[in-house]
Motif scaffolding. Structure first.
Motif, short mmCIF file in Angstrom:
data_model
loop_
_atom_site.label_atom_id
_atom_site.label_comp_id
_atom_site.label_asym_id
_atom_site.label_seq_id
_atom_site.Cartn_x
_atom_site.Cartn_y
_atom_site.Cartn_z
N LEU A 144 16.36 90.03 -4.59
CA LEU A 144 15.40 89.31 -5.39
C LEU A 144 15.33 88.07 -4.85
O LEU A 144 16.24 87.29 -4.69
N THR A 145 13.98 87.35 -4.93
CA THR A 145 13.75 85.90 -4.55
C THR A 145 13.50 84.99 -5.72
O THR A 145 12.35 85.41 -6.56
N LEU A 146 14.13 83.85 -5.88
CA LEU A 146 14.07 82.88 -6.71
C LEU A 146 13.21 81.86 -6.13
O LEU A 146 14.16 81.16 -5.26
N LEU A 147 12.29 81.52 -6.55
CA LEU A 147 11.45 80.18 -5.80
C LEU A 147 11.80 79.03 -6.78
O LEU A 147 11.56 79.13 -8.06
N ILE A 148 12.08 77.79 -6.31
CA ILE A 148 12.58 76.74 -7.11
C ILE A 148 11.55 75.62 -6.68
O ILE A 148 11.72 75.49 -5.48
N MET A 149 10.76 75.06 -7.49
CA MET A 149 9.89 73.98 -7.25
C MET A 149 9.94 72.94 -8.25
O MET A 149 9.73 73.14 -9.56
N LEU A 159 17.42 82.26 -2.53
CA LEU A 159 16.47 81.41 -3.06
C LEU A 159 15.71 80.72 -1.83
O LEU A 159 15.92 80.67 -0.54
N ILE A 160 14.53 80.45 -2.38
CA ILE A 160 13.52 79.38 -1.69
C ILE A 160 13.38 78.03 -2.63
O ILE A 160 13.01 78.26 -3.73
N HIS A 161 13.90 77.14 -2.14
CA HIS A 161 13.71 75.83 -2.65
C HIS A 161 13.07 74.43 -2.47
O HIS A 161 13.51 74.18 -1.12
N THR A 180 4.15 73.59 2.46
CA THR A 180 2.59 73.54 2.73
C THR A 180 2.04 75.16 2.54
O THR A 180 0.90 74.97 1.83
N ASP A 181 2.54 76.11 2.75
CA ASP A 181 2.10 77.38 2.60
C ASP A 181 2.39 78.08 1.44
O ASP A 181 3.49 78.89 1.38
N MET A 182 1.92 77.57 0.43
CA MET A 182 2.53 78.07 -1.03
C MET A 182 2.12 79.75 -1.11
O MET A 182 2.92 80.50 -1.93
N ALA A 183 1.05 80.03 -0.73
CA ALA A 183 0.71 81.46 -0.78
C ALA A 183 1.69 82.44 -0.25
O ALA A 183 1.83 83.28 -0.82
N SER A 184 2.37 81.93 0.91
CA SER A 184 3.29 82.77 1.40
C SER A 184 4.80 82.56 0.48
O SER A 184 5.32 83.79 0.48
N LEU A 185 4.96 81.58 0.07
CA LEU A 185 6.05 81.52 -1.12
C LEU A 185 6.08 82.44 -1.99
O LEU A 185 6.69 82.92 -2.32
N ASP A 190 9.94 86.44 -6.61
CA ASP A 190 10.10 87.81 -7.94
C ASP A 190 10.20 86.85 -9.29
O ASP A 190 9.86 87.29 -10.29
N LEU A 191 10.85 85.71 -9.22
CA LEU A 191 10.92 84.76 -10.35
C LEU A 191 10.79 83.14 -9.80
O LEU A 191 11.19 82.97 -8.76
N VAL A 192 10.33 82.40 -10.56
CA VAL A 192 10.15 80.97 -10.30
C VAL A 192 10.47 80.07 -11.31
O VAL A 192 10.57 80.43 -12.53
N LEU A 193 11.47 79.16 -11.01
CA LEU A 193 12.05 78.13 -11.85
C LEU A 193 11.15 76.79 -11.33
O LEU A 193 11.02 76.47 -10.22
N ALA A 194 10.33 76.38 -12.24
CA ALA A 194 9.64 75.23 -11.94
C ALA A 194 9.29 74.26 -13.22
O ALA A 194 9.50 74.60 -14.29
N ARG A 195 8.57 73.09 -12.63
CA ARG A 195 8.00 72.29 -13.96
C ARG A 195 6.79 73.13 -14.55
O ARG A 195 6.66 74.11 -14.11
N ALA A 196 6.18 72.41 -15.35
CA ALA A 196 5.02 72.93 -15.87
C ALA A 196 3.48 72.17 -15.68
O ALA A 196 2.99 71.85 -16.55
#
Length: 271
Positions: free
Chosen positions: A91-96, A126-128, A156-161, A166-172
């Motif tokens: 699974l891929t966790l995206l952290i922004m 992870l993609i961070h 820069t390519d957020m669409a690709s990320l 599968d899940l995103v950890l982010a601000r709001a």
């Protein structure tokens, strides 16, 4: 603030005017300007200090490439091509942390990575997005713990990320939430604690109430709790799918069209 005099001048010349409020709690400029504009667009339903007669829940416009990515993701979901975790793929966790990154989130994730066992390291990648200040430290930290991670100061390519996540950890922030909902991405939200009027927490509450996200205050999180939250979600494919569907249902991919149609209506042009 520079829009105020422009809109006032337009009003004095009887030119129709509109504003768009991204956040759940309007800023001072929009609160002041709202009294004399013709129409007010808002991103999500809520209680706003605006005239109900002038307010339109339009959604927040997102970029065309993200709309295209969302359409592809939907097609892949229908064909069963996005079942990460069920097919042995990690699974891929995206952290922004926003465009500048978020130091506290960066450091928490390094501590979380250090706690992962070998099986967990194989199950997730992870993609961070770290921001410039922490990029090297975070990349080296993940490498030292053996966690597979793509780390950059800024993507820069957020669409690709989004397409990989599968899940995103982010601000709001409002823009990020609009994009996540259009993509149908479940999220763990950590509102920026110093946002004006705590508007990021209010933004997050809408998506939490709708079932597409969970929210935690930065002050209540440590590596142990964050690791537990992420582990539970990443370990429950059915839960992720439920959250993804709920997030998708809150997305408004036609926000640009709604705003444009409303503006055309104001000037008497039918589309």
């Amino acid at each position: 603030y520079v829009t105020g005099p422009v809109l006032l001048a337009a009003r004095l010349r009887s030119v129709p005017t509109c504003i768009h409020e991204q956040n759940s709690i309007p800023g001072l400029a929009n609160r002041m300007i709202s009294h004399f504009v013709s129409r007010i667009f808002v991103s999500i339903p809520g209680e706003y200090p605006f005239s109900e007669q002038k307010t339109v829940v339009s959604g927040n416009p997102v970029r065309q490439e993200i709309l295209a990515a969302a359409e592809r993701r939907q097609q892949e979901a229908v064909s069963g091509k996005t079942d990460s975790g069920e097919t042995g793929r990690p699974l891929t966790l995206l952290i922004m942390g926003g465009s500048l990154g978020a130091h506290r989130i960066n450091m928490l994730m390094l501590d979380v990575a250090a706690q992962l066992d070998d099986q967990q390291k194989k199950a997730v990648q992870l993609i961070h997005q770290t921001g410039t200040a922490d990029e090297e430290k975070v990349r080296d930290g993940y490498a030292a713990t053996g966690v597979k991670a793509e780390v950059r100061a800024f993507f820069t390519d957020m669409a690709s990320l989004y397409s990989q996540a599968d899940l995103v950890l982010a601000r709001a922030g409002a823009t990020s939430l609009a994009e996540l909902s259009v993509m149908g991405l479940p999220a763990v939200l950590i509102p920026y604690p110093y946002a004006a009027d705590d508007h990021q927490a209010k933004n997050a509450e809408y998506y939490v109430a709708g079932g597409g996200a969970v929210m935690y205050r930065e002050s209540e999180l440590d590596a142990e709790l964050l690791g537990k939250i992420l582990s539970q979600l990443l370990g429950d494919i059915d839960k992720l799918k439920q959250m993804a569907l709920a997030m998708k249902n809150m997305g408004q991919p036609d926000a640009t069209r709604r705003i444009l149609d409303s503006c055309m209506d104001l000037v008497g042009i039918k589309r």
